[in-house]
Design a protein around this motif. Structure first.
Motif, short mmCIF file in Angstrom:
data_model
loop_
_atom_site.label_atom_id
_atom_site.label_comp_id
_atom_site.label_asym_id
_atom_site.label_seq_id
_atom_site.Cartn_x
_atom_site.Cartn_y
_atom_site.Cartn_z
N ALA A 58 59.43 -7.04 -41.38
CA ALA A 58 58.33 -6.39 -40.69
C ALA A 58 57.55 -7.42 -39.90
CB ALA A 58 57.41 -5.68 -41.69
N THR A 59 56.89 -6.97 -38.84
CA THR A 59 55.98 -7.84 -38.09
C THR A 59 54.55 -7.37 -38.32
OG1 THR A 59 56.12 -6.46 -36.10
CG2 THR A 59 57.71 -8.27 -36.31
N ALA A 60 53.62 -8.31 -38.28
CA ALA A 60 52.21 -8.00 -38.47
C ALA A 60 51.38 -9.03 -37.73
CB ALA A 60 51.85 -7.98 -39.96
N GLY A 61 50.13 -8.70 -37.47
CA GLY A 61 49.23 -9.61 -36.78
C GLY A 61 48.08 -8.85 -36.17
N SER A 62 47.14 -9.57 -35.60
CA SER A 62 45.97 -8.95 -34.99
C SER A 62 46.32 -8.31 -33.66
CB SER A 62 44.85 -9.98 -34.79
OG SER A 62 44.45 -10.52 -36.03
N VAL A 63 45.39 -7.50 -33.15
CA VAL A 63 45.58 -6.87 -31.84
C VAL A 63 45.77 -7.93 -30.77
CG1 VAL A 63 44.47 -5.43 -30.10
CG2 VAL A 63 44.24 -4.85 -32.51
N ASP A 64 46.74 -7.72 -29.89
CA ASP A 64 47.02 -8.60 -28.75
C ASP A 64 47.59 -9.95 -29.15
OD1 ASP A 64 46.19 -6.69 -26.91
OD2 ASP A 64 44.12 -7.39 -26.95
N ASP A 65 48.06 -10.09 -30.39
CA ASP A 65 48.72 -11.34 -30.76
C ASP A 65 50.15 -11.40 -30.23
OD1 ASP A 65 46.57 -12.43 -32.00
OD2 ASP A 65 47.29 -12.17 -34.06
N GLY A 66 50.69 -10.25 -29.78
CA GLY A 66 51.99 -10.25 -29.13
C GLY A 66 53.14 -9.80 -30.00
N LYS A 67 52.86 -8.95 -31.02
CA LYS A 67 53.94 -8.52 -31.91
C LYS A 67 55.01 -7.75 -31.15
CE LYS A 67 51.15 -6.16 -34.34
NZ LYS A 67 50.08 -6.49 -33.38
N SER A 68 54.60 -6.74 -30.39
CA SER A 68 55.58 -5.92 -29.69
C SER A 68 56.34 -6.73 -28.64
CB SER A 68 54.88 -4.72 -29.03
OG SER A 68 54.31 -3.89 -30.02
N THR A 69 55.66 -7.69 -28.01
CA THR A 69 56.34 -8.56 -27.05
C THR A 69 57.36 -9.42 -27.75
OG1 THR A 69 54.37 -8.61 -25.64
CG2 THR A 69 56.01 -10.33 -25.28
N LEU A 70 57.02 -9.93 -28.93
CA LEU A 70 57.98 -10.73 -29.70
C LEU A 70 59.21 -9.90 -30.05
CD1 LEU A 70 58.97 -13.10 -31.43
CD2 LEU A 70 57.56 -12.20 -33.30
N VAL A 71 58.98 -8.67 -30.54
CA VAL A 71 60.11 -7.81 -30.90
C VAL A 71 60.95 -7.50 -29.67
CG1 VAL A 71 60.76 -5.55 -31.78
CG2 VAL A 71 58.91 -6.82 -32.88
N GLY A 72 60.30 -7.19 -28.56
CA GLY A 72 61.03 -6.92 -27.33
C GLY A 72 61.84 -8.12 -26.88
N ARG A 73 61.24 -9.31 -26.96
CA ARG A 73 61.95 -10.53 -26.58
C ARG A 73 63.13 -10.76 -27.53
NH1 ARG A 73 62.75 -13.23 -22.30
NH2 ARG A 73 60.51 -13.13 -21.83
N LEU A 74 62.93 -10.52 -28.81
CA LEU A 74 63.99 -10.71 -29.79
C LEU A 74 65.17 -9.79 -29.49
CD1 LEU A 74 64.47 -12.32 -32.44
CD2 LEU A 74 63.52 -10.37 -33.67
N LEU A 75 64.86 -8.52 -29.19
CA LEU A 75 65.92 -7.56 -28.87
C LEU A 75 66.60 -7.90 -27.55
CD1 LEU A 75 64.11 -4.24 -29.86
CD2 LEU A 75 65.86 -5.44 -31.17
N HIS A 76 65.79 -8.28 -26.56
CA HIS A 76 66.33 -8.56 -25.22
C HIS A 76 67.22 -9.81 -25.23
CE1 HIS A 76 66.20 -10.37 -21.15
NE2 HIS A 76 66.29 -9.11 -20.74
N ASP A 77 66.71 -10.91 -25.80
CA ASP A 77 67.44 -12.16 -25.74
C ASP A 77 68.63 -12.20 -26.69
OD1 ASP A 77 65.49 -12.80 -23.95
OD2 ASP A 77 64.74 -14.57 -25.01
N SER A 78 68.64 -11.33 -27.70
CA SER A 78 69.80 -11.26 -28.60
C SER A 78 70.81 -10.23 -28.12
CB SER A 78 69.35 -10.92 -30.03
OG SER A 78 68.76 -9.64 -30.08
#
Length: 445
Positions: free
Chosen positions: A19-39
């Protein structure tokens, strides 16, 4: 014993739930998107849809966060609201990912996403460092006994990729998480937007010699050894087809919550305490000799004993204690406060019983991990200790022994709202409360 979970080229790979977690605007969804895109885990039509949505929002480049923020409200507000589950795989491992919200209002969703996770990625904005929501997410990860925690210090590009910034944040978080009892913290400096240390190593942070996020996800040890689990089967349904072919068939169906069961094994049914032996196991309509965790099966017993939905079948020599007095650590998830004397429904496995909150001994203060004694109530997102008395005895494990049968939820009986997620700490024997004859509403026990 190993658990076959799939066939084909991925048959021998392990599965990691994280699971991912963090504060608002820390970039969780961007990290997940980058992980899916680059893999290379994003289909062409998905990427085209994200690019189209990004152009409609006036962005020149695809906003990878939209790969997980699927609700219209999420796209309009630019925040994650619901838990978004994504499934992807690499040649080394398969993954089930839960992208959880960062807003304080939706912290309750993090409890849902992390409840079955074997690893949690907690993001921190390198400009802000460890904040209250970071501490709350670390506390929840510790409370849920997530065995592995990754601290992803994001937006390193906005602090000029400076090593001292990363080192200070990693030191502060690790000290806090260790005090909470988190067994393992791995800190990784990243830029989800630029892709640094997400899938590919960063060319601008040569001072960092550790793994990328994906490399760590692919190599972190994940134990699926079932031999040391306490075997538990909550009965969901009693099957009696009464056909000419099987006139005496009586099976007890459910999903195995932990461990494994084998034909010929002695078992005990709780809370009644009656014993029998497994005569057969049906899996997908076919007889098998052994079944294990997460498989949905039907057990057939040698003796015709009274078993119904909500009962728990366990090995004869490995029965958990049965009690009406439960002490637990809880995370309160409802807007409605939980108070001493609150009449609730407690759902444990497939069994739901009436219960009363007898005491709230303490509430955790996130800043310094001190305990506020006898707060009288818990409000949304509070973590605290509660003492509960149930109307009927329940067979409960300690959460440390079983995350499935050591957990429960409290429900508002008036409207079915989930109030609290609880992790059983220890049972205690409190004296029976003095009954007030004027308060005879069927809830005092």
């Amino acid at each position: 014993m190993t658990t076959p979970t799939t066939t084909g080229p991925l048959a021998d790979t392990t599965l990691l739930r994280f699971a991912t977690a963090g504060s608002v605007d820390d970039g969780k969804s961007t990290l997940v998107g980058r992980l899916l895109h680059d893999s290379k885990s994003v289909l062409t039509d998905q990427l085209e849809a994200v690019a189209h949505a990004s152009r409609n929002r006036g962005q020149d480049t695809p906003d990878l966060a939209l790969l997980t923020d699927g609700l219209r409200a999420e796209r309009e507000q630019g925040i994650t609201i619901d838990v978004a589950y994504r499934y992807f795989a690499t040649p080394r491992r398969r993954f089930i990912l839960a992208d959880t919200p960062g807003h304080v209002q939706y912290t309750r969703n993090m409890v849902t996403g992390a409840s079955t996770a074997e690893l949690t990625v907690i993001l921190v904005d390198a400009r802000n460092g460890v904040v209250e929501q970071t501490r709350r997410h670390a506390a929840i990860a510790a409370l849920l006994r997530v065995p592995h925690v990754v601290l992803a210090v994001n937006k390193m590009d906005l602090v000029d990729y400076r090593e001292p910034v990363f080192a200070a944040i990693a030191e502060e978080f690790t000290a806090y998480a260790t005090e909470l009892g988190v067994p393992e913290v791995t800190a990784i400096p990243i830029s989800a937007l630029a892709g640094d240390n997400v899938v590919e190593p960063s060319a601008t942070m040569d001072w960092y010699g550790g793994p990328t996020v994906l490399e760590h996800l692919e190599t972190v040890p994940v134990s699926h050894d079932l031999s040391h689990c306490h075997a538990r089967l909550p009965v969901q349904y009693v099957i009696r087809p009464q056909t000419a072919e099987h006139p005496d068939y009586r099976g007890y169906a459910g999903q195995i919550a932990a461990g494994s069961f084998r034909v010929g094994e002695d078992v005990t049914v709780l809370p009644s305490g009656r014993s029998s032996r497994i005569a057969g196991i049906d899996l997908l309509g076919e007889p098998v000799q052994v079944a294990w965790t997460t498989q949905s099966v039907t057990l057939l017993l040698e003796d015709d004993i009274d078993i119904s939905r909500g009962d728990l079948i366990v090995p004869g020599e490995d029965a958990p204690p049965t009690t009406q007095d439960i002490e637990a650590t809880v995370c309160h998830v409802a807007d409605q406060a939980l108070t001493v004397g609150h009449r609730v429904l407690l759902k444990h496995g497939t069994r739901t019983v009436k219960a009363i909150v007898k005491d709230i001994p303490s509430r955790l203060t996130l800043d310094d991990l001190s305990l506020h004694p006898h707060p009288g109530q818990l409000v949304a997102n509070d973590i605290g200790r509660v003492k509960i008395r149930t109307a009927e005895p329940l067979p409960v494990d300690a959460y440390a022994d079983s995350r499935r049968t050591g957990s429960f939820i409290l429900i508002d009986p008036s409207d079915g709202t989930t109030l609290t997620a609880g992790m059983v700490g220890e049972s205690f024997a409190a004296p029976d409360p003095v009954k007030d004859p004027a308060d005879d509403d069927g809830w005092d026990f």
